[in-house]
Design an enzyme around this catalytic site. Structure first.
Site, PDB file in Angstrom:
ATOM      1  CD  GLU A 183      27.557  45.478  50.100  1.00 42.60           C
ATOM      2  OE1 GLU A 183      27.294  44.375  50.608  1.00 42.60           O
ATOM      3  OE2 GLU A 183      27.904  45.611  48.903  1.00 42.60           O
ATOM      4  CG  HIS A 226      31.632  44.095  52.365  1.00 37.96           C
ATOM      5  ND1 HIS A 226      30.721  44.989  51.850  1.00 37.96           N
ATOM      6  CD2 HIS A 226      32.102  43.390  51.313  1.00 37.96           C
ATOM      7  CE1 HIS A 226      30.637  44.815  50.543  1.00 37.96           C
ATOM      8  NE2 HIS A 226      31.474  43.849  50.192  1.00 37.96           N
ATOM      9  N   GLY A 230      29.487  46.264  42.897  1.00 32.44           N
ATOM     10  CA  GLY A 230      28.120  46.096  42.398  1.00 32.44           C
ATOM     11  C   GLY A 230      27.725  47.113  41.351  1.00 32.44           C
ATOM     12  CE  LYS A 273      28.476  42.021  48.138  1.00 31.16           C
ATOM     13  NZ  LYS A 273      28.623  43.268  47.426  1.00 31.16           N
ATOM     14  CD  GLU A 280      35.445  43.971  48.501  1.00 30.41           C
ATOM     15  OE1 GLU A 280      35.154  43.134  47.644  1.00 30.41           O
ATOM     16  OE2 GLU A 280      34.717  44.212  49.480  1.00 30.41           O
ATOM     17  CB  SER A 303      32.418  45.199  39.015  1.00 29.91           C
ATOM     18  OG  SER A 303      31.341  45.898  39.609  1.00 29.91           O
ATOM     19  CG  ASN A 357      30.202  39.059  50.601  1.00 29.82           C
ATOM     20  OD1 ASN A 357      29.312  38.470  51.219  1.00 29.82           O
ATOM     21  ND2 ASN A 357      30.433  40.355  50.740  1.00 29.82           N
TER      22      ASN A 357
HETATM   23  P1  PGA Z   1      30.658  42.761  43.388  1.00 34.73           P
HETATM   24  O1  PGA Z   1      30.876  42.791  44.987  1.00 34.73           O
HETATM   25  O2  PGA Z   1      31.586  41.699  42.854  1.00 34.73           O
HETATM   26  O3  PGA Z   1      29.212  42.441  43.187  1.00 34.73           O
HETATM   27  O4  PGA Z   1      31.037  44.122  42.902  1.00 34.73           O
HETATM   28  C1  PGA Z   1      32.153  42.695  45.540  1.00 34.73           C
HETATM   29  C2  PGA Z   1      32.056  42.720  47.038  1.00 34.73           C
HETATM   30  O5  PGA Z   1      31.229  43.454  47.582  1.00 34.73           O
HETATM   31  O6  PGA Z   1      32.820  42.025  47.723  1.00 34.73           O
END
Ligand code: PGA
Length: 252
Positions: free
Chosen positions: A99, A97, A175, A11, A169, A215, A9
């Site tokens: 976010e 997601h 992140g 983003k 997740e 992560s 992803n």
């Molecule tokens: P990240 O993000 O690997 O940077 O933690 C995962 C995601 O948001 O799908």
């Protein structure tokens, strides 16, 4: 048999030029691989979907969108429809997601509509969910995940499930550099598979791929991916670099 999946992803990262460079590097680095029952998916931003989808057409890389509106078309400034995604060659969409939930107010009820709209348009859905740190600390994580899945997906018939991929997740791991331990991931994935089996049947549960996200890096991927109910990863940061993403594909 369910597929293994490594999905990146991107983003809100990568300009057109940078997207092209990353795709080129990825194509080159996975060329010699045998991707046995493993799918590689990347999700660039909307504006770069068409170009990326075109340039990956003859490769093993599939392209997903990061979001989609629930209506067919109309006065929804700034939004993108399922038909638009399909018209530029996209066959997969990420929905739910954290976010999108946190910064754009997407609720389970809205996500149920988006899922319906995607499936109606024959788009495959990578459906994301996961608890925040407070839920984990209060030991509410199973309850939270169960309600996210029930509210957005359990109105579907069993025959819709082959079009779904689940992505657990934990928000506290996205992140942050903090990952769920392989045991925590396995525990939750087994719980999810069992939920699906109880609601539908074993067949549906055994055939749905459940990805872990939060992560995942080359250093920890192998251990997480080795768990029985972890069928791959939804990757943020490490998907922005061709070497790291390739290492994750190798780790599966
Ligand atoms: P990240 O993000 O690997 O940077 O933690 C995962 C995601 O948001 O799908």
């Amino acid at each position: 048999m369910r597929s293994k999946i490594v999905a990146g992803n991107w983003k809100m990262n990568k300009t057109l030029k940078e997207s092209k460079e990353l795709v080129k590097a990825l194509k080159k680095s996975i060329k010699g691989f045998t991707l046995d029952n493993t799918r590689v998916i990347i999700a660039p931003t909307y504006v770069n979907l068409q170009k990326v989808s075109k340039s990956t057409k003859k490769s093993a890389i599939e392209v997903a969108a990061q979001n989609m509106h629930q209506a067919d078309s109309g006065a929804f400034t700034g939004e993108i429809s399922a038909a638009m995604l399909k018209s530029v060659g996209v066959k997969v969409v990420i929905l739910g997601h954290s976010e999108r939930r946190e910064y754009f107010g997407e609720t389970d009820a809205l996500l149920a509509q988006k899922v319906d709209q995607a499936l109606k348009n024959k788009l495959e859905v990578i459906f994301c969910f996961g608890e925040v740190l407070e839920d984990r600390k209060n030991e509410n994580h199973f309850k939270v995940v169960e309600s996210q899945i029930k509210n957005a997906l359990f109105h579907l018939n069993a025959d819709a499930w082959p079009q779904l991929v689940l992505a657990y997740e934990p928000v506290w791991a996205i992140g942050t550099g903090e990952t769920a331990s392989p045991e925590q991931a396995q525990e939750m994935h087994a719980f999810i598979r069992n939920l699906v089996a109880e609601k539908y049947n074993n067949d549906v549960a055994e055939n749905v791929s459940i990805l872990y996200g939060g992560s995942v890096k080359p250093a920890n991927a192998k251990e997480i991916f080795s768990k029985k109910d972890v069928d791959g990863g939804l990757i943020g940061g490490a998907a922005l670099n061709a070497d790291d993403f390739t290492a994750l594909i190798k780790a599966i």
